[in-house]
Design an enzyme around this catalytic site. Structure first.
Site: not given
Ligand SMILES: [Zn+2]
Length: 200
Positions: A44, A98
């Site tokens: 990400d 996350h």
């Molecule tokens: Zn992720």
């Protein structure tokens, strides 16, 4: 194309700034790397490891993939892990997930996405195993976040099972494996308190 040209311009000004602050910085780094940390994180774009823990080039050896998975059958992550613990002798392996992870969200749904469905299969299995707990949570976001935490814990477990990690511990070396999770809404990392060391 303009935005790509910007990247090269930014690189030039960054290199100039770093060199003006520390004229030997690049020369020193080019001689070799001695990172103390291996970071295993999600791909990400909002979780740039070096920046969020205020480190510099050379400080963190990095492996990132969708949903920060460490699978025994994945030669990529296994090779990174071996090199980090056996050759670089990092002292800390950090698995950092996350909240709000798109990979976790996708794994919880039924939509067919193609190749990535195979990759996410492991998270689907983890979800199935913990469904009775996760599904009691009231909102979708809480369910995703809980599975994100469980996923970090499972990957910490996988790191600990790695034969090269086991070998370092058998040799009595200081090597710690940590599970963290990053909150994009606050910028803060939470330690999940699942750290394992040679006595763990
Ligand atoms: Zn992720």
């Amino acid at each position: 194309m303009d935005s790509l040209q910007n990247l090269l311009e930014f690189n030039k000004s960054w290199a100039e700034r770093v060199r003006s602050e520390n004229p030997e910085f690049f020369e020193d780094l080019s001689k070799g790397q001695h990172p103390n940390y291996l970071w295993i994180g999600c791909s990400d774009s909002r979780v740039p490891e070096t920046e969020i823990v205020k480190q510099h080039p050379g400080d963190i050896f990095v492996h990132r993939n969708i949903a920060n998975l460490v699978l025994h059958s994945d030669m990529n992550s296994q090779s990174v892990l071996q090199y980090a613990v056996q050759v670089l002798k990092v002292e800390h392996v950090i698995v950092c997930g996350h909240y709000g992870c798109g990979g976790i969200k996708a794994a919880m749904g039924d939509e067919k996405l193609g190749l990535i469905d195979n990759w996410l299969r492991n998270i689907k299995d983890l979800y199935d195993m913990n469904r009775s707990d996760i599904d009691t949570l009231p909102t979708e976001a809480e369910k995703v976040n809980r599975l994100s935490e469980l996923n970090v814990q499972q990957q910490v477990h996988h790191v600990c099972e790695n034969p090269f990690v086991q070998k370092e511990w058998a040799d009595g070396r200081e090597l710690w494996v940590h599970g963290w999770i990053y909150n994009m809404e606050t910028g803060l990392i939470k330690d999940l308190d699942v750290t394992v060391g040679k006595d763990g």
